[in-house]
Design a protein around this motif. Structure first.
Motif, PDB file in Angstrom:
ATOM      1  N   THR A  87       1.094  -1.070   0.134  1.00  0.00           N
ATOM      2  CA  THR A  87       0.083  -0.080   0.222  1.00  0.00           C
ATOM      3  C   THR A  87       0.893   0.872  -0.126  1.00  0.00           C
ATOM      4  OG1 THR A  87       0.116   0.630   2.155  1.00  0.00           O
ATOM      5  CG2 THR A  87      -1.227  -1.219   1.773  1.00  0.00           C
ATOM      6  N   VAL A  88       0.359   2.049   0.019  1.00  0.00           N
ATOM      7  CA  VAL A  88       1.260   3.619   0.157  1.00  0.00           C
ATOM      8  C   VAL A  88       2.151   3.668   1.463  1.00  0.00           C
ATOM      9  CG1 VAL A  88      -0.540   4.792  -1.947  1.00  0.00           C
ATOM     10  CG2 VAL A  88      -0.487   4.870   0.821  1.00  0.00           C
ATOM     11  N   PHE A  89       1.200   3.580   2.538  1.00  0.00           N
ATOM     12  CA  PHE A  89       1.972   3.409   3.713  1.00  0.00           C
ATOM     13  C   PHE A  89       3.065   2.117   3.549  1.00  0.00           C
ATOM     14  CE2 PHE A  89      -2.873   4.419   4.330  1.00  0.00           C
ATOM     15  CZ  PHE A  89      -2.918   5.050   4.618  1.00  0.00           C
ATOM     16  N   GLU A  90       3.068   0.995   3.203  1.00  0.00           N
ATOM     17  CA  GLU A  90       4.240   0.091   3.061  1.00  0.00           C
ATOM     18  C   GLU A  90       4.719   0.359   2.353  1.00  0.00           C
ATOM     19  OE1 GLU A  90       0.915  -3.063   4.613  1.00  0.00           O
ATOM     20  OE2 GLU A  90       1.409  -2.781   2.623  1.00  0.00           O
ATOM     21  N   GLY A 144      14.012  13.211   3.191  1.00  0.00           N
ATOM     22  CA  GLY A 144      14.345  11.723   4.004  1.00  0.00           C
ATOM     23  C   GLY A 144      13.190  10.657   4.424  1.00  0.00           C
ATOM     24  N   ALA A 145      12.699   9.704   4.626  1.00  0.00           N
ATOM     25  CA  ALA A 145      11.929   8.971   4.496  1.00  0.00           C
ATOM     26  C   ALA A 145      10.208   9.657   5.313  1.00  0.00           C
ATOM     27  CB  ALA A 145      11.871   7.817   6.098  1.00  0.00           C
ATOM     28  N   ASN A 146       9.912   9.385   4.047  1.00  0.00           N
ATOM     29  CA  ASN A 146       7.993   9.658   4.520  1.00  0.00           C
ATOM     30  C   ASN A 146       7.453   9.128   5.054  1.00  0.00           C
ATOM     31  OD1 ASN A 146       8.115  12.362   3.114  1.00  0.00           O
ATOM     32  ND2 ASN A 146       7.706  11.934   1.380  1.00  0.00           N
ATOM     33  N   ARG A 147       5.959   9.124   5.727  1.00  0.00           N
ATOM     34  CA  ARG A 147       5.187   7.668   6.003  1.00  0.00           C
ATOM     35  C   ARG A 147       3.844   6.973   5.472  1.00  0.00           C
ATOM     36  NH1 ARG A 147       2.705  11.867  11.170  1.00  0.00           N
ATOM     37  NH2 ARG A 147       3.939  11.601  12.305  1.00  0.00           N
ATOM     38  N   TYR A 160       1.447  23.146   4.634  1.00  0.00           N
ATOM     39  CA  TYR A 160       2.599  22.603   4.323  1.00  0.00           C
ATOM     40  C   TYR A 160       3.031  21.385   3.533  1.00  0.00           C
ATOM     41  CZ  TYR A 160       4.560  23.795   9.094  1.00  0.00           C
ATOM     42  OH  TYR A 160       5.212  23.847  10.378  1.00  0.00           O
ATOM     43  N   ARG A 161       1.511  20.982   3.256  1.00  0.00           N
ATOM     44  CA  ARG A 161       0.876  20.460   1.680  1.00  0.00           C
ATOM     45  C   ARG A 161       1.411  18.928   1.723  1.00  0.00           C
ATOM     46  NH1 ARG A 161       2.298  23.949  -3.317  1.00  0.00           N
ATOM     47  NH2 ARG A 161       3.726  24.200  -2.189  1.00  0.00           N
ATOM     48  N   LYS A 162       1.857  18.400   3.403  1.00  0.00           N
ATOM     49  CA  LYS A 162       2.008  17.177   2.972  1.00  0.00           C
ATOM     50  C   LYS A 162       0.387  15.901   2.874  1.00  0.00           C
ATOM     51  CE  LYS A 162       6.194  16.678   4.052  1.00  0.00           C
ATOM     52  NZ  LYS A 162       7.272  15.746   2.815  1.00  0.00           N
ATOM     53  N   CYS A 163      -0.158  16.867   3.435  1.00  0.00           N
ATOM     54  CA  CYS A 163      -1.111  15.631   2.312  1.00  0.00           C
ATOM     55  C   CYS A 163      -1.940  15.647   1.116  1.00  0.00           C
ATOM     56  CB  CYS A 163      -2.707  17.135   3.578  1.00  0.00           C
ATOM     57  SG  CYS A 163      -2.757  18.511   3.009  1.00  0.00           S
ATOM     58  N   MET A 164      -1.624  16.679   0.829  1.00  0.00           N
ATOM     59  CA  MET A 164      -1.491  16.611  -1.074  1.00  0.00           C
ATOM     60  C   MET A 164      -0.557  15.630  -1.818  1.00  0.00           C
ATOM     61  SD  MET A 164      -1.432  20.613  -1.560  1.00  0.00           S
ATOM     62  CE  MET A 164      -1.559  20.447  -4.036  1.00  0.00           C
ATOM     63  N   GLU A 165       0.904  15.966  -0.864  1.00  0.00           N
ATOM     64  CA  GLU A 165       1.815  14.574  -2.006  1.00  0.00           C
ATOM     65  C   GLU A 165       0.993  13.281  -1.002  1.00  0.00           C
ATOM     66  OE1 GLU A 165       5.434  16.323  -0.746  1.00  0.00           O
ATOM     67  OE2 GLU A 165       6.353  14.080  -0.362  1.00  0.00           O
ATOM     68  N   ALA A 166       0.632  13.159   0.203  1.00  0.00           N
ATOM     69  CA  ALA A 166      -0.074  11.918   0.173  1.00  0.00           C
ATOM     70  C   ALA A 166      -0.513  11.091   0.239  1.00  0.00           C
ATOM     71  CB  ALA A 166       0.221  11.781   2.166  1.00  0.00           C
ATOM     72  N   CYS A 167      -2.368  12.087   0.098  1.00  0.00           N
ATOM     73  CA  CYS A 167      -3.688  11.977  -0.752  1.00  0.00           C
ATOM     74  C   CYS A 167      -2.935  11.066  -2.442  1.00  0.00           C
ATOM     75  CB  CYS A 167      -4.717  12.906  -0.742  1.00  0.00           C
ATOM     76  SG  CYS A 167      -5.875  11.805  -1.499  1.00  0.00           S
ATOM     77  N   PRO A 168      -3.240   9.188  -2.136  1.00  0.00           N
ATOM     78  CA  PRO A 168      -2.975   8.706  -2.839  1.00  0.00           C
ATOM     79  C   PRO A 168      -4.758   9.320  -4.554  1.00  0.00           C
ATOM     80  CG  PRO A 168      -4.122   7.401  -1.808  1.00  0.00           C
ATOM     81  CD  PRO A 168      -3.697   8.530  -0.849  1.00  0.00           C
ATOM     82  N   TYR A 169      -5.416  10.308  -4.234  1.00  0.00           N
ATOM     83  CA  TYR A 169      -6.712  10.330  -4.871  1.00  0.00           C
ATOM     84  C   TYR A 169      -6.134  12.025  -5.057  1.00  0.00           C
ATOM     85  CZ  TYR A 169      -8.596   5.957  -3.116  1.00  0.00           C
ATOM     86  OH  TYR A 169      -8.703   4.465  -2.722  1.00  0.00           O
ATOM     87  N   LYS A 170      -5.662  12.561  -4.638  1.00  0.00           N
ATOM     88  CA  LYS A 170      -5.254  14.083  -4.485  1.00  0.00           C
ATOM     89  C   LYS A 170      -6.543  14.348  -4.392  1.00  0.00           C
ATOM     90  CE  LYS A 170      -0.947  13.277  -5.950  1.00  0.00           C
ATOM     91  NZ  LYS A 170      -0.948  12.529  -4.392  1.00  0.00           N
ATOM     92  N   LYS A 171      -7.144  13.904  -3.295  1.00  0.00           N
ATOM     93  CA  LYS A 171      -8.373  15.694  -2.897  1.00  0.00           C
ATOM     94  C   LYS A 171      -8.526  15.920  -1.655  1.00  0.00           C
ATOM     95  CE  LYS A 171     -11.392  14.341  -6.086  1.00  0.00           C
ATOM     96  NZ  LYS A 171     -11.805  16.328  -6.368  1.00  0.00           N
ATOM     97  N   THR A 172      -6.759  16.839  -1.149  1.00  0.00           N
ATOM     98  CA  THR A 172      -6.577  17.982  -0.529  1.00  0.00           C
ATOM     99  C   THR A 172      -6.340  18.848  -1.743  1.00  0.00           C
ATOM    100  OG1 THR A 172      -4.563  17.563   0.082  1.00  0.00           O
ATOM    101  CG2 THR A 172      -6.344  16.546   1.738  1.00  0.00           C
ATOM    102  N   LEU A 173      -6.645  20.416  -1.384  1.00  0.00           N
ATOM    103  CA  LEU A 173      -6.335  21.161  -1.975  1.00  0.00           C
ATOM    104  C   LEU A 173      -5.510  22.869  -1.388  1.00  0.00           C
ATOM    105  CD1 LEU A 173      -9.042  20.463  -3.590  1.00  0.00           C
ATOM    106  CD2 LEU A 173      -7.861  20.986  -5.622  1.00  0.00           C
ATOM    107  N   TYR A 174      -4.178  22.905  -1.745  1.00  0.00           N
ATOM    108  CA  TYR A 174      -3.887  23.845  -1.657  1.00  0.00           C
ATOM    109  C   TYR A 174      -4.376  25.778  -1.360  1.00  0.00           C
ATOM    110  CZ  TYR A 174      -0.343  27.776   0.429  1.00  0.00           C
ATOM    111  OH  TYR A 174       0.502  28.455   0.518  1.00  0.00           O
ATOM    112  N   ARG A 175      -4.691  26.487  -0.832  1.00  0.00           N
ATOM    113  CA  ARG A 175      -5.328  28.111  -0.976  1.00  0.00           C
ATOM    114  C   ARG A 175      -4.221  28.665  -0.902  1.00  0.00           C
ATOM    115  NH1 ARG A 175     -10.833  29.512   1.122  1.00  0.00           N
ATOM    116  NH2 ARG A 175     -11.281  31.956   0.699  1.00  0.00           N
TER     117      ARG A 175
END
Ligand code: SF4
Ligand code: SF4
Length: 424
Positions: A111-114, A124-127, A217-232
């Motif tokens: 998975t994207v986590f594993e 460095g390492a990402n979650r 920081y947009r770490k959520c945008m990077e992580a969401c595999p569906y790309k459903k957080t957006l930056y304002r």
């Protein structure tokens, strides 16, 4: 990393936090076979939540034309590619799809986590394994609209590709994929946020970004595999779909305190959408509730399947796959349940045909249905299988038992009075 059970993968998986499940979970089913790409859902969402400065390119709901379209461009291909590079040739499924704890078999890949552990970036390492889309990739949400794929070339003077449209699978094809945040059971956006600004509500599983805590920081945008957080840019924070939570809570004065479906669901012209709330067991599996329409479609009829379950976030958005599209493409997108789902949808039994009538009938959330049997009105054979149609009546009830829908399988035929003949 903790170990959590992901029923869509049929196995335990690694996740950065301990398991914590809501009492109820926001979930939805989209019937892609009926989507006409009108974007009414998209505009209903935009005109409600994202019409302000800094939100110009922000579409919490979008509808893209597959296989080429995507918002942001190629979001799914890019993530699939990252996973493949992290685990070459091993992103596969095995197991027995009949097992209730593993209805689609077992996912043997990462998975994207594993996969994140093997993927060390410059920082460095990402979650979570992911990537940050460029500004350009967000800029044209409906690129490639209505562009088909296929090896048949059209001839001069010929309207359609020859033979391209013949079922069971079209040689020339496209379909509309309506998308929004999946309010995942294991949200990648939440897992990646270094500020703990993203949380999942215990009462309904809706995933929200705390605007006070977010620092963009947009770490959520990077992580969401569906790309459903957006930056304002104007607030320097991330935003995402809030599942119209005041409506889901029943705070809309129009409907007497009853929980309502989101704006995009209620506005859907094609009646492809059914949204609800389902009860969750202490171990994260769905509580058996045979006559909840979502439970029935996902766990009993198994016609609705999660979008890219292999990403590992256990998305709560489910899709009835489009029956004309080549199966390898669909299996990559919806997992191994595709053949059985299409078979069931193409020749629906009596109960499934009745439950499909609930889509788009009322803005209030249906928590339970019952069916009153009617006479047989039609019989035929579909690809060698007998199909019978009964004029049953399906009745839907709100959370407090109020009747909200009563409709028949055979739609009534209305003859317009002669006095209205020129009223258009
Ligand atoms: S779809 Fe993306 S933004 Fe929505 S909950 Fe899942 S990981 Fe978070
Ligand atoms: S409103 Fe419904 S039919 Fe129209 S694009 Fe959205 S999901 Fe498809």
């Amino acid at each position: 990393m903790s170990t959590v059970f992901n029923w869509q993968l049929g196995r335990d998986m690694e996740f950065p936090y301990d398991a914590a499940y809501p009492d109820w979970q926001f979930a939805f089913v989209f019937n892609i076979n009926r989507c006409i790409g009108c974007q009414s859902c998209t505009m209903a969402c935009k005109s409600t939540w994202t019409f302000s400065r800094g939100q110009e390119n922000m579409w919490w709901n979008n509808v893209e034309t597959k296989p080429y379209g995507g918002y942001p461009h190629h979001w799914d291909v890019k993530t699939l590619d990252l996973l493949e590079k992290a685990n070459p040739g091993a992103q596969s499924w095995t197991g027995t799809p009949q097992d209730p704890k593993a209805p689609y078999g077992e996912f043997k890949g990462k998975t994207v986590f594993e996969a994140a552990k093997a993927h060390i970036s410059d920082e460095g390492a990402n979650r979570v394994l992911g990537y940050l889309p460029t500004d350009e990739e967000w800029s044209a949400p409906n690129r490639f609209e209505d562009n088909p794929v296929g090896n048949e070339k059209g001839a001069k003077g010929q309207l359609a590709f020859k033979g391209g449209e013949l079922l069971p699978q079209h040689k020339t094809w496209f379909f509309y994929l309506a998308r929004m945040c999946n309010h995942c059971t294991y949200p990648a956006c939440l897992a990646a946020c270094p500020r703990n600004a993203i949380y999942k509500r215990p009462e309904d599983g809706i995933v929200l970004v705390d605007q006070e805590r977010c620092r963009g920081y947009r770490k959520c945008m990077e992580a969401c595999p569906y790309k459903k957080t957006l930056y304002r840019g104007t607030t320097r924070t991330s935003e995402k779909c809030i599942a119209c939570f005041p409506r889901v809570e029943g705070r809309d004065p129009q409907h007497g305190g009853l929980p309502m479906q989101t704006r995009c669901m209620a506005a859907c012209v094609g009646h492809i959408r059914l949204q609800g709330l389902v009860q969750i067991n202490k171990d994260g599996t769905w509580k058996e509730n045979r006559f909840n329409p979502l439970y029935y479609l996902i766990h009993v009829a198994k016609v609705a399947l999660p979008l890219y379950p292999q990403f590992g976030t256990e998305p709560n958005g489910y899709y009835i796959p489009p029956r004309w599209v080549p199966r390898p493409y669909l299996k990559q997108m919806f997992g191994p349940g595709v053949d059985a789902a299409i078979e069931r949808y193409t020749v629906p039994d009596r109960e499934l045909l009745a439950v499909l009538q609930l889509f788009g009938k009322d803005a209030r959330i249906c928590f339970r249905y019952e069916i009153k049997e009617g006479p047989k009105i039609f019989e035929t054979t579909v690809r060698g299988k007998k199909f019978e149609m009964f004029d049953d009546t399906i009745i839907g009830y709100a959370k407090d038992g109020t009747k909200i829908v009563e409709t028949k399988v055979e739609e009534p035929f209305h003859v317009r009075d002669a006095k209205h003949a020129n009223s258009i």
